[in-house]
Design an enzyme around this catalytic site. Structure first.
Site, PDB file in Angstrom:
ATOM      1  N   ASN A   7       0.868  -1.179   0.000  1.00 37.06           N
ATOM      2  CA  ASN A   7       0.000   0.000   0.000  1.00 37.06           C
ATOM      3  C   ASN A   7       0.903   1.227   0.000  1.00 37.06           C
ATOM      4  O   ASN A   7       1.483   1.579   1.021  1.00 37.06           O
ATOM      5  CB  ASN A   7      -0.899  -0.025   1.251  1.00 37.06           C
ATOM      6  CG  ASN A   7      -1.772   1.218   1.340  1.00 37.06           C
ATOM      7  OD1 ASN A   7      -1.791   2.044   0.424  1.00 37.06           O
ATOM      8  ND2 ASN A   7      -2.499   1.346   2.443  1.00 37.06           N
ATOM      9  N   TRP A   8       1.004   1.829  -1.171  1.00 38.42           N
ATOM     10  CA  TRP A   8       1.906   2.985  -1.296  1.00 38.42           C
ATOM     11  C   TRP A   8       1.304   4.270  -0.737  1.00 38.42           C
ATOM     12  O   TRP A   8       1.985   5.305  -0.701  1.00 38.42           O
ATOM     13  CB  TRP A   8       2.305   3.176  -2.772  1.00 38.42           C
ATOM     14  CG  TRP A   8       3.324   2.182  -3.258  1.00 38.42           C
ATOM     15  CD1 TRP A   8       3.894   1.154  -2.545  1.00 38.42           C
ATOM     16  CD2 TRP A   8       3.908   2.115  -4.568  1.00 38.42           C
ATOM     17  NE1 TRP A   8       4.792   0.470  -3.325  1.00 38.42           N
ATOM     18  CE2 TRP A   8       4.820   1.037  -4.572  1.00 38.42           C
ATOM     19  CE3 TRP A   8       3.750   2.865  -5.740  1.00 38.42           C
ATOM     20  CZ2 TRP A   8       5.569   0.695  -5.699  1.00 38.42           C
ATOM     21  CZ3 TRP A   8       4.489   2.522  -6.870  1.00 38.42           C
ATOM     22  CH2 TRP A   8       5.390   1.450  -6.839  1.00 38.42           C
ATOM     23  N   LYS A   9       0.025   4.201  -0.348  1.00 41.85           N
ATOM     24  CA  LYS A   9      -0.637   5.385   0.246  1.00 41.85           C
ATOM     25  C   LYS A   9      -0.433   6.613  -0.657  1.00 41.85           C
ATOM     26  O   LYS A   9      -0.478   6.478  -1.877  1.00 41.85           O
ATOM     27  CB  LYS A   9      -0.148   5.602   1.682  1.00 41.85           C
ATOM     28  CG  LYS A   9      -0.328   4.325   2.521  1.00 41.85           C
ATOM     29  CD  LYS A   9      -0.125   4.534   3.987  1.00 41.85           C
ATOM     30  CE  LYS A   9      -0.336   3.204   4.714  1.00 41.85           C
ATOM     31  NZ  LYS A   9      -0.259   3.329   6.172  1.00 41.85           N
ATOM     32  N   HIS A  34      -9.634   1.036   4.685  1.00 40.39           N
ATOM     33  CA  HIS A  34      -8.380   1.298   5.400  1.00 40.39           C
ATOM     34  C   HIS A  34      -8.647   2.268   6.561  1.00 40.39           C
ATOM     35  O   HIS A  34      -9.459   3.178   6.430  1.00 40.39           O
ATOM     36  CB  HIS A  34      -7.332   1.880   4.444  1.00 40.39           C
ATOM     37  CG  HIS A  34      -5.964   1.865   5.042  1.00 40.39           C
ATOM     38  ND1 HIS A  34      -5.552   2.819   5.951  1.00 40.39           N
ATOM     39  CD2 HIS A  34      -4.934   0.995   4.911  1.00 40.39           C
ATOM     40  CE1 HIS A  34      -4.315   2.528   6.335  1.00 40.39           C
ATOM     41  NE2 HIS A  34      -3.917   1.427   5.723  1.00 40.39           N
ATOM     42  N   GLU A  93      -7.063   4.703   7.623  1.00 39.90           N
ATOM     43  CA  GLU A  93      -6.832   6.121   7.314  1.00 39.90           C
ATOM     44  C   GLU A  93      -8.034   6.729   6.617  1.00 39.90           C
ATOM     45  O   GLU A  93      -8.312   7.919   6.761  1.00 39.90           O
ATOM     46  CB  GLU A  93      -5.543   6.253   6.474  1.00 39.90           C
ATOM     47  CG  GLU A  93      -4.315   6.012   7.349  1.00 39.90           C
ATOM     48  CD  GLU A  93      -3.109   5.449   6.634  1.00 39.90           C
ATOM     49  OE1 GLU A  93      -3.088   5.415   5.384  1.00 39.90           O
ATOM     50  OE2 GLU A  93      -2.171   5.015   7.338  1.00 39.90           O
ATOM     51  N   GLU A 114      -5.325  -4.869  10.564  1.00 40.46           N
ATOM     52  CA  GLU A 114      -4.367  -3.781  10.761  1.00 40.46           C
ATOM     53  C   GLU A 114      -4.731  -3.012  12.025  1.00 40.46           C
ATOM     54  O   GLU A 114      -5.553  -2.084  11.973  1.00 40.46           O
ATOM     55  CB  GLU A 114      -4.408  -2.814   9.567  1.00 40.46           C
ATOM     56  CG  GLU A 114      -4.035  -3.432   8.244  1.00 40.46           C
ATOM     57  CD  GLU A 114      -3.454  -2.408   7.273  1.00 40.46           C
ATOM     58  OE1 GLU A 114      -2.330  -2.637   6.810  1.00 40.46           O
ATOM     59  OE2 GLU A 114      -4.096  -1.373   7.012  1.00 40.46           O
ATOM     60  N   GLY A 154       2.176   2.691  10.874  1.00 37.73           N
ATOM     61  CA  GLY A 154       3.081   3.829  10.734  1.00 37.73           C
ATOM     62  C   GLY A 154       3.764   4.246  12.024  1.00 37.73           C
ATOM     63  O   GLY A 154       4.364   5.317  12.098  1.00 37.73           O
ATOM     64  N   SER A 194       3.307  -1.630  10.487  1.00 41.36           N
ATOM     65  CA  SER A 194       4.750  -1.598  10.750  1.00 41.36           C
ATOM     66  C   SER A 194       5.451  -2.898  10.398  1.00 41.36           C
ATOM     67  O   SER A 194       6.400  -3.317  11.077  1.00 41.36           O
ATOM     68  CB  SER A 194       5.029  -1.203  12.213  1.00 41.36           C
ATOM     69  OG  SER A 194       4.552   0.104  12.466  1.00 41.36           O
ATOM     70  N   GLY A 198       2.876  -0.987   4.393  1.00 39.40           N
ATOM     71  CA  GLY A 198       2.825   0.444   4.090  1.00 39.40           C
ATOM     72  C   GLY A 198       4.206   0.996   3.814  1.00 39.40           C
ATOM     73  O   GLY A 198       4.780   0.802   2.740  1.00 39.40           O
ATOM     74  N   GLY A 199       4.782   1.672   4.799  1.00 40.89           N
ATOM     75  CA  GLY A 199       6.058   2.358   4.611  1.00 40.89           C
ATOM     76  C   GLY A 199       7.146   1.510   3.974  1.00 40.89           C
ATOM     77  O   GLY A 199       7.845   1.956   3.064  1.00 40.89           O
TER      78      GLY A 199
HETATM   79  P1  13P Z   1       2.826   0.762   7.760  1.00 37.88           P
HETATM   80  O1  13P Z   1       3.395  -0.528   7.217  1.00 37.88           O
HETATM   81  O2  13P Z   1       3.510   1.970   7.254  1.00 37.88           O
HETATM   82  O3  13P Z   1       2.682   0.701   9.255  1.00 37.88           O
HETATM   83  O4  13P Z   1       1.344   0.851   7.174  1.00 37.88           O
HETATM   84  C1  13P Z   1       0.509  -0.252   7.263  1.00 37.88           C
HETATM   85  C2  13P Z   1      -0.693   0.012   6.455  1.00 37.88           C
HETATM   86  O5  13P Z   1      -1.494   0.860   6.778  1.00 37.88           O
HETATM   87  C3  13P Z   1      -0.872  -0.772   5.228  1.00 37.88           C
HETATM   88  O6  13P Z   1      -2.145  -0.593   4.702  1.00 37.88           O
END
Ligand code: 13P
Length: 263
Positions: free
Chosen positions: A9-11, A95, A97, A169, A175, A215, A236-237
């Site tokens: 997930n590149w957000k 998600h 977010e 999640e 994050g 994470s 994510g990151g």
């Molecule tokens: P991180 O891996 O940056 O914690 O993000 C997880 C995430 O929200 C994947 O959808």
């Protein structure tokens, strides 16, 4: 035997100018038999990413990070599921977010789920509790409610046929660099399948892939994939870093090989 999946997930990162190169680099470093790789870039990067990975083998799937709950209409700035034809075959829904920033409710996410299935998109439905909910001993109830709100009213057989994936999640792990413990994530994966079983899925619940997200890195992925109930990760990151993705998918490859040897 359930699919082993690593979804990136590149957000809100990358641009059309650089996304294709990053996707190509990651694809080239993560070729593992038996692991389904999915890259979910921002909408404007779907086309360059799809083009960059088009010939990769095993194939790399491309996913969107959201869709609208209607098919078309006066919804400024939104993207409907049918618009993704030729660009994406997967979609992330619910998600945390988007629950936080766009106020998405479980019911709304449930409507999006229906649109995704109708459009032939494979959905990754995200669920997860807040820190105070976990500390208050309510994590399982919260996730159960999220599943009920999004899934009830849908035909379990149709969702199963669409390949529904659940991503657990925990919000406090996203994050933050503070990942859940593998055992806790595995307990939640069990609770998720029990919840599905009790709401009309029956024995199909055992076949639903459950991913962990929050994470995830190449250093901690082992903790999750040693759990038989966890089928991969939503990253994510770390998914923007080719070295990290190489390590994560390599570990997923071990799980895929072990599972196929058990068949
Ligand atoms: P991180 O891996 O940056 O914690 O993000 C997880 C995430 O929200 C994947 O959808």
């Amino acid at each position: 035997m359930r699919d082993v999946i690593v979804a990136a997930n590149w957000k809100m990162h990358t641009t059309p100018a650089d996304a294709g190169d990053l996707a190509r680099t990651i694809a080239g470093r993560t070729r593992e038999a038996g692991v389904i790789r999915v890259i979910c870039p921002p909408y404007v990067c779907l086309a360059p990413v799809a083009e960059a990975v088009a010939d990769d083998d095993p194939p790399v799937a491309v996913g969107a990070q959201n869709i609208h709950h209607e098919l078309a209409g006066a919804y400024t700035g939104e993207i409907a599921a049918p618009m993704l034809a030729g660009l994406a075959t997967w979609v992330i829904l619910g998600h945390s977010e988007r629950r936080r920033d766009a106020g998405e409710s479980d019911a709304l996410i449930g409507r999006k789920l229906g649109r995704a299935v109708d459009a032939g998109l494979r959905p990754i439905l995200c669920v997860g509790e807040q820190l105070e909910e976990r500390e208050g001993g309510r994590a399982t109830d919260v996730v159960d409610e999220q599943l009920a709100g999004a899934l009830d009213g849908h035909d379990a057989a149709a969702l199963a046929a669409a390949g529904l994936v659940i991503a657990y999640e925990p919000v406090w792990a996203i994050g933050t660099g503070r990942n859940a413990r593998g055992a806790d994530a595995a307990a939640m994966a069990d609770a998720i399948r029990s919840s599905l079983e009790g709401r009309g899925w029956g024995s199909r619940a055992a076949d639903v892939p459950v991913l962990y997200g929050g994470s995830v890195t190449s250093a901690n992925i082992d903790e999750f994939l040693t759990e038989p109930g966890i089928d991969g990760a939503l990253v994510g990151g770390a998914s923007l870093k080719p070295d990290e993705m190489a390590g994560i998918v390599a570990r997923a490859g071990l799980t895929a090989r072990a599972r196929s040897a058990q068949r």
